[in-house]
Design a protein around this motif. Structure first.
Motif, PDB file in Angstrom:
ATOM      1  N   UNK A  68     -12.765   7.256   5.486  1.00 57.07           N
ATOM      2  CA  UNK A  68     -14.087   6.974   4.901  1.00 57.07           C
ATOM      3  C   UNK A  68     -14.012   5.976   3.744  1.00 57.07           C
ATOM      4  N   UNK A  69     -13.174   4.959   3.894  1.00 57.97           N
ATOM      5  CA  UNK A  69     -13.089   3.938   2.850  1.00 57.97           C
ATOM      6  C   UNK A  69     -12.305   4.378   1.622  1.00 57.97           C
ATOM      7  N   UNK A  70     -11.726   5.591   1.652  1.00 60.59           N
ATOM      8  CA  UNK A  70     -10.951   6.077   0.505  1.00 60.59           C
ATOM      9  C   UNK A  70      -9.497   6.296   0.921  1.00 60.59           C
ATOM     10  N   UNK A  71      -8.608   6.178  -0.062  1.00 59.48           N
ATOM     11  CA  UNK A  71      -7.175   6.350   0.203  1.00 59.48           C
ATOM     12  C   UNK A  71      -6.648   7.489  -0.663  1.00 59.48           C
ATOM     13  N   UNK A  72      -5.899   8.391  -0.033  1.00 59.13           N
ATOM     14  CA  UNK A  72      -5.371   9.548  -0.751  1.00 59.13           C
ATOM     15  C   UNK A  72      -3.848   9.569  -0.685  1.00 59.13           C
ATOM     16  N   UNK A  73      -3.228   9.870  -1.838  1.00 59.66           N
ATOM     17  CA  UNK A  73      -1.772  10.050  -1.872  1.00 59.66           C
ATOM     18  C   UNK A  73      -1.525  11.468  -2.356  1.00 59.66           C
ATOM     19  N   UNK A  74      -0.914  12.282  -1.529  1.00 58.66           N
ATOM     20  CA  UNK A  74      -0.686  13.692  -1.846  1.00 58.66           C
ATOM     21  C   UNK A  74      -1.951  14.347  -2.408  1.00 58.66           C
ATOM     22  N   UNK A  75      -3.062  14.133  -1.692  1.00 51.57           N
ATOM     23  CA  UNK A  75      -4.370  14.713  -2.032  1.00 51.57           C
ATOM     24  C   UNK A  75      -5.048  14.131  -3.268  1.00 51.57           C
ATOM     25  N   UNK A  76      -4.466  13.105  -3.901  1.00 49.53           N
ATOM     26  CA  UNK A  76      -5.130  12.443  -5.028  1.00 49.53           C
ATOM     27  C   UNK A  76      -5.826  11.186  -4.519  1.00 49.53           C
ATOM     28  N   UNK A  77      -7.050  10.977  -4.974  1.00 49.41           N
ATOM     29  CA  UNK A  77      -7.790   9.778  -4.581  1.00 49.41           C
ATOM     30  C   UNK A  77      -7.247   8.594  -5.386  1.00 49.41           C
ATOM     31  N   UNK A  78      -6.581   7.666  -4.692  1.00 44.20           N
ATOM     32  CA  UNK A  78      -5.945   6.525  -5.365  1.00 44.20           C
ATOM     33  C   UNK A  78      -6.638   5.206  -4.971  1.00 44.20           C
ATOM     34  N   UNK A  79      -7.856   5.320  -4.436  1.00 43.92           N
ATOM     35  CA  UNK A  79      -8.585   4.147  -3.920  1.00 43.92           C
ATOM     36  C   UNK A  79      -8.652   3.012  -4.943  1.00 43.92           C
ATOM     37  N   UNK A  80      -8.949   3.339  -6.195  1.00 39.20           N
ATOM     38  CA  UNK A  80      -9.124   2.284  -7.218  1.00 39.20           C
ATOM     39  C   UNK A  80      -7.780   1.813  -7.761  1.00 39.20           C
ATOM     40  N   UNK A  81      -6.900   2.760  -8.066  1.00 40.99           N
ATOM     41  CA  UNK A  81      -5.652   2.391  -8.758  1.00 40.99           C
ATOM     42  C   UNK A  81      -4.747   1.496  -7.896  1.00 40.99           C
ATOM     43  N   UNK A  82      -4.822   1.626  -6.580  1.00 43.36           N
ATOM     44  CA  UNK A  82      -3.957   0.788  -5.729  1.00 43.36           C
ATOM     45  C   UNK A  82      -4.398  -0.675  -5.694  1.00 43.36           C
ATOM     46  N   UNK A  83      -5.528  -0.998  -6.333  1.00 45.19           N
ATOM     47  CA  UNK A  83      -6.009  -2.400  -6.363  1.00 45.19           C
ATOM     48  C   UNK A  83      -5.567  -3.115  -7.634  1.00 45.19           C
ATOM     49  N   UNK A  84      -4.808  -2.459  -8.507  1.00 44.66           N
ATOM     50  CA  UNK A  84      -4.396  -3.101  -9.766  1.00 44.66           C
ATOM     51  C   UNK A  84      -3.406  -4.233  -9.475  1.00 44.66           C
ATOM     52  N   UNK A  85      -3.336  -5.247 -10.352  1.00 41.07           N
ATOM     53  CA  UNK A  85      -2.396  -6.351 -10.136  1.00 41.07           C
ATOM     54  C   UNK A  85      -0.945  -5.872 -10.024  1.00 41.07           C
ATOM     55  N   UNK A  86      -0.590  -4.843 -10.795  1.00 41.49           N
ATOM     56  CA  UNK A  86       0.794  -4.329 -10.776  1.00 41.49           C
ATOM     57  C   UNK A  86       1.138  -3.773  -9.385  1.00 41.49           C
ATOM     58  N   UNK A  87       0.217  -2.980  -8.823  1.00 43.77           N
ATOM     59  CA  UNK A  87       0.456  -2.399  -7.495  1.00 43.77           C
ATOM     60  C   UNK A  87       0.428  -3.515  -6.436  1.00 43.77           C
ATOM     61  N   UNK A  88      -0.475  -4.486  -6.597  1.00 46.56           N
ATOM     62  CA  UNK A  88      -0.581  -5.589  -5.632  1.00 46.56           C
ATOM     63  C   UNK A  88       0.750  -6.331  -5.530  1.00 46.56           C
ATOM     64  N   UNK A  89       1.344  -6.621  -6.660  1.00 46.34           N
ATOM     65  CA  UNK A  89       2.607  -7.355  -6.703  1.00 46.34           C
ATOM     66  C   UNK A  89       3.722  -6.528  -6.068  1.00 46.34           C
ATOM     67  N   UNK A  90       3.776  -5.260  -6.455  1.00 45.49           N
ATOM     68  CA  UNK A  90       4.829  -4.379  -5.983  1.00 45.49           C
ATOM     69  C   UNK A  90       4.691  -4.106  -4.470  1.00 45.49           C
ATOM     70  N   UNK A  91       3.438  -4.031  -3.985  1.00 48.79           N
ATOM     71  CA  UNK A  91       3.200  -3.778  -2.548  1.00 48.79           C
ATOM     72  C   UNK A  91       3.794  -4.903  -1.713  1.00 48.79           C
ATOM     73  N   UNK A  92       3.682  -6.124  -2.225  1.00 48.05           N
ATOM     74  CA  UNK A  92       4.206  -7.269  -1.487  1.00 48.05           C
ATOM     75  C   UNK A  92       5.738  -7.195  -1.373  1.00 48.05           C
ATOM     76  N   UNK A  93       6.384  -6.588  -2.361  1.00 49.13           N
ATOM     77  CA  UNK A  93       7.847  -6.452  -2.319  1.00 49.13           C
ATOM     78  C   UNK A  93       8.257  -5.297  -1.394  1.00 49.13           C
TER      79      UNK A  93
END
Ligand code: DC
Length: 175
Positions: A68-93
């Motif tokens: 439903x457009x939301x992302x959960x990690x171990x039952x925590x809603x991480x939809x917003x935090x995964x869009x941060x520049x730090x996560x974006x950079x690290x995801x690419x690695x």
């Protein structure tokens, strides 16, 4: 039926996939969100995004849900935090680690099953669902992709210099 939309960062895959899924009444799978969750998990656990073994093990240990457009990690809603520049950079690695990719590709195949779905990523039509009936590849000039990323970030209150954004886009394409 599976519809795949592949292409590089900032080419408009998510917007197109979301819109198409809505028009068709299909489910939508944002596979980039999954690589972002792995990156977030590594950041939280102090695992270097280049540590292949630890990142692969972390991927296996995560209970990941994308719904439903939301992302959960171990039952925590991480939809917003995964869009941060730090996560974006690290995801690419972390996305360059074979163990991480294998795990997520298996997850994606299990999640899609026999659903009617529009799935987007850079490997969906080529690697994950080569048998998909309908495949798109979207692209755009690096400057346009950088401009879009910059606008996305501005909407979340993060101001990034355009030239720096363009440099990051080129760096990510190389990876
Ligand atoms: O599309 P995105 O920016 O949310 O993707 C996050 C990162 O994950 C990006 O560096 C590309 C990578 N990715 C990937 O390697 N394979 C996918 N199927 C989806 C995303």
């Amino acid at each position: 039926m599976i519809v795949t939309i592949d292409g590089p960062a900032g080419s408009g895959k998510s917007t197109a996939a979301r819109g198409l899924a809505k028009r068709l009444g299909f489910d939508f799978l944002d596979t980039g969100a999954m690589y972002r969750v792995v990156a977030l998990c590594c950041l939280e656990r102090g695992i270097a995004a280049t540590d292949e073994q630890a990142a692969s093990e972390a991927t296996r240990s995560i209970d990941m849900q994308v719904r439903d457009g939301c992302t959960f990690m171990n039952d925590h809603d991480v939809t917003a935090v995964i869009r941060s520049p730090e996560v974006t950079e690290s995801a690419s690695v972390v996305a360059g680690i074979a163990g991480v990719r294998d795990e997520l590709v298996n997850w994606q195949r299990r999640a899609v099953g026999a659903k009617n779905i529009v799935t987007e990523g850079r490997d969906q039509g080529t690697v994950v669902f080569p048998e998909a009936k309908c495949k798109f590849f979207l692209t755009a000039a690096p400057e346009e992709r950088a401009r879009r990323r910059q606008q996305d970030l501005e909407r979340t209150g993060v101001i990034v210099d355009f030239d720096e954004m363009l440099r990051l886009i080129h760096e990510r394409d190389e990876r």
